[in-house]
Design an enzyme around this catalytic site. Structure first.
Site, short mmCIF file in Angstrom:
data_model
loop_
_atom_site.label_atom_id
_atom_site.label_comp_id
_atom_site.label_asym_id
_atom_site.label_seq_id
_atom_site.Cartn_x
_atom_site.Cartn_y
_atom_site.Cartn_z
N CYS A 115 37.95 29.74 41.66
CA CYS A 115 38.66 29.23 40.48
C CYS A 115 39.71 28.17 40.81
O CYS A 115 40.13 27.43 39.93
CB CYS A 115 39.32 30.38 39.73
SG CYS A 115 38.12 31.61 39.23
N HIS A 255 44.80 28.13 34.78
CA HIS A 255 43.42 28.61 34.89
C HIS A 255 43.17 29.57 33.73
O HIS A 255 43.97 30.47 33.47
CB HIS A 255 43.23 29.30 36.24
CG HIS A 255 41.92 30.00 36.37
ND1 HIS A 255 40.74 29.43 35.96
CD2 HIS A 255 41.61 31.23 36.85
CE1 HIS A 255 39.75 30.28 36.19
NE2 HIS A 255 40.25 31.38 36.71
N ASN A 285 36.30 32.84 31.28
CA ASN A 285 36.67 32.32 32.60
C ASN A 285 35.48 31.54 33.18
O ASN A 285 34.46 32.12 33.52
CB ASN A 285 37.04 33.50 33.51
CG ASN A 285 37.46 33.04 34.91
OD1 ASN A 285 37.31 31.88 35.27
ND2 ASN A 285 37.98 33.97 35.68
C1 LIG Z 1 39.63 43.11 34.23
C2 LIG Z 1 40.82 43.40 33.36
C3 LIG Z 1 40.65 42.67 32.01
C4 LIG Z 1 40.90 44.87 33.11
O1 LIG Z 1 42.02 45.15 32.31
P1 LIG Z 1 43.00 46.34 32.73
O2 LIG Z 1 44.01 46.49 31.68
O3 LIG Z 1 43.48 46.03 34.11
O4 LIG Z 1 42.01 47.54 32.71
P2 LIG Z 1 41.86 48.63 33.82
O5 LIG Z 1 41.27 48.07 35.06
O6 LIG Z 1 43.19 49.33 33.90
O7 LIG Z 1 40.76 49.55 33.18
C5 LIG Z 1 41.08 50.37 32.08
C6 LIG Z 1 39.83 51.08 31.62
O8 LIG Z 1 39.00 50.16 30.89
C7 LIG Z 1 37.67 50.26 31.34
N1 LIG Z 1 37.00 49.00 31.14
C8 LIG Z 1 36.80 48.00 32.02
N2 LIG Z 1 36.11 47.01 31.45
C9 LIG Z 1 35.88 47.39 30.18
C10 LIG Z 1 35.22 46.78 29.10
N3 LIG Z 1 34.65 45.58 29.21
N4 LIG Z 1 35.18 47.44 27.93
C11 LIG Z 1 35.75 48.66 27.79
N5 LIG Z 1 36.37 49.28 28.79
C12 LIG Z 1 36.44 48.66 29.97
C13 LIG Z 1 37.78 50.64 32.79
O9 LIG Z 1 36.58 51.24 33.21
C14 LIG Z 1 38.94 51.60 32.77
O10 LIG Z 1 38.46 52.86 32.38
P3 LIG Z 1 38.93 54.19 33.13
O11 LIG Z 1 40.42 54.20 32.98
O12 LIG Z 1 38.21 55.24 32.40
O13 LIG Z 1 38.49 53.98 34.54
C15 LIG Z 1 42.13 42.91 34.02
O14 LIG Z 1 42.42 43.73 35.12
C16 LIG Z 1 42.06 41.48 34.46
O15 LIG Z 1 41.90 40.59 33.67
N6 LIG Z 1 42.22 41.20 35.75
C17 LIG Z 1 42.13 39.88 36.28
C18 LIG Z 1 40.71 39.48 36.38
C19 LIG Z 1 40.52 38.02 36.58
O16 LIG Z 1 41.21 37.23 36.00
N7 LIG Z 1 39.57 37.69 37.41
C20 LIG Z 1 39.18 36.36 37.68
C21 LIG Z 1 40.05 35.78 38.70
S1 LIG Z 1 39.70 34.12 38.95
#
Ligand SMILES: CC(C)(COP(=O)(O)OP(=O)(O)OC[C@H]1O[C@@H](n2cnc3c(N)ncnc32)[C@H](O)[C@@H]1OP(=O)(O)O)[C@@H](O)C(=O)NCCC(=O)NCCS
Length: 352
Positions: A115, A255, A285
């Site tokens: 990214c 980004h 993204n």
């Molecule tokens: C991925 C992201 C959206 C997840 O959000 P979060 O608030 O951190 O969520 P968590 O990881 O705490 O997960 C919470 C729950 O939601 C669930 N979950 C994950 N994806 C899900 C989806 N698409 N729909 C529903 N539930 C989902 C998880 O399994 C987890 O369940 P559990 O508690 O039973 O295990 C967030 O961590 C994020 O955006 N991170 C950065 C990712 C990014 O930008 N990557 C690219 C970099 S260039």
């Protein structure tokens, strides 16, 4: 030698026609529109059709940028393509793009940095311009992520989209272009965004294939923490190099990974979210394409102008970070704003 600046004379974006909404994703994995919007701000993403490739998307964006710059492909001195999702591991997609554009014998290379790739490419191009080596450089950020995500993994498949964005950078003696930049890498976090079996460390075999290890895996929470930690500090280093502060910046172009990350960056910088260009709801993204695509969209909508001072800031796999202070074109004589509203970009600005 007279100081040379890199003016952005052309810009163009390409997004595939097919739109995949959050509601469409509800049919594929256990997720909901509400969850995706609340956790990411994403409403939809564009997905390449079966005939499209990274090269075809790149060429579509590049042609638009070349047309804006009024430049033929044969006028180019260099092509840099930021991508990690090229058509093949070898040859590099940059050579396919060079050939398809008709940029005969023009050197071309891929800069694979996830990214942050587009900002690394922009900074690299600037060095060739300011060193007096090249005058006309095409910089592309392009990703076809939909073929690298695991469509059974709700943790990742809701986050990404396909797109390409391109800039033409040309040498000029008028002050503009990149005024400051910062780049960094911390490979101790490399496992947080990884396609484990897509390289030479773990060649694809029946086991890796069955375990779906050729797809992107991500530790979202760790990436989130990393992003919110680095966005403010890298921005400060770019601003310091440019001799500017946030008060000198018209718009921050982050980004486009997650609205919550952008909101956290706004809080860290003590700025209202309105100072940020936000397009993540439309495209999700798109990795190396996210910043040029957001800029093209912002120019079209009039949210930014060519002579605005932009702070570009990104984070991504590696883990890496990058930022840059960019003014695409020299400052115009006319007032920046009329009645408090930014004027939309017009063709006349390109030549102003
Ligand atoms: C991925 C992201 C959206 C997840 O959000 P979060 O608030 O951190 O969520 P968590 O990881 O705490 O997960 C919470 C729950 O939601 C669930 N979950 C994950 N994806 C899900 C989806 N698409 N729909 C529903 N539930 C989902 C998880 O399994 C987890 O369940 P559990 O508690 O039973 O295990 C967030 O961590 C994020 O955006 N991170 C950065 C990712 C990014 O930008 N990557 C690219 C970099 S260039």
């Amino acid at each position: 030698m007279e100081k040379r600046y890199g003016r952005i004379t052309g810009w163009g974006a390409y997004v595939p026609e097919k739109v995949l909404t959050n509601h469409d994703l509800e049919q594929l994995v256990d997720t909901s529109h509400e969850w995706i919007v609340q956790r990411t701000g994403i409403h939809q993403r564009h997905i390449a059709g079966p005939e499209e490739t990274n090269a075809t998307m790149s060429v579509a964006a590049a042609r638009r940028a070349l047309q804006k710059a009024n430049l033929a492909a044969t006028d180019l001195d260099l092509i840099i393509v930021a991508t990690t999702t090229g058509d093949f591991i070898t040859p590099a997609v940059s050579s396919q793009i060079q050939h398809m554009l008709g940029a005969t014998n023009v050197p071309a290379f891929v800069l694979a940095n996830g990214c942050t790739g587009f900002l690394y490419a922009l900074t690299t191009a600037q060095q060739f311009i300011s060193g007096g080596v090249y005058r006309n450089i095409l910089i592309i950020g392009s990703e076809l992520l939909s073929r690298y995500v695991d469509w059974t993994d709700r943790n990742t498949c809701v986050l990404f989209g396909d797109a390409a964005g391109a800039f033409v950078m040309q040498a000029t003696s008028e002050p503009c272009g990149l005024f400051g930049f910062d780049m960094g890498s911390d490979g101790s976090g490399s496992q947080h965004i990884i396609a484990p079996a897509m390289g030479s460390a773990e060649p694809v075999n029946a086991t890796t294939f069955a375990e779906r290890r050729h797809f992107i895996r991500m530790n979202g929470r760790e990436v989130f923490k990393f992003a919110t930690r680095v966005l403010g500090s890298t921005s400060q280093r770019s601003l310091a190099q440019a001799g500017m502060t946030l008060d000198d910046i018209d718009c921050i172009v982050p980004h486009q990974a997650n609205l919550r990350i952008i909101e956290a960056a706004a809080r860290a910088m003590n700025l209202p979210i309105e100072r940020f260009l936000v397009k993540v709801h439309k495209y999700a993204n798109t990795s190396a394409a996210s910043i040029p695509v957001a800029i093209c969209d912002g120019l079209d909508s009039g949210e930014i102008r060519l002579d605005d001072r932009l702070l570009l800031v990104s984070f991504g796999s590696g883990l890496t970070w990058a930022s840059a202070v960019l003014q695409m074109a020299p400052t115009l004589q006319k007032p920046r704003y009329s009645n408090g509203v930014a004027e939309p970009a017009t063709a006349e600005w390109v030549t102003a």
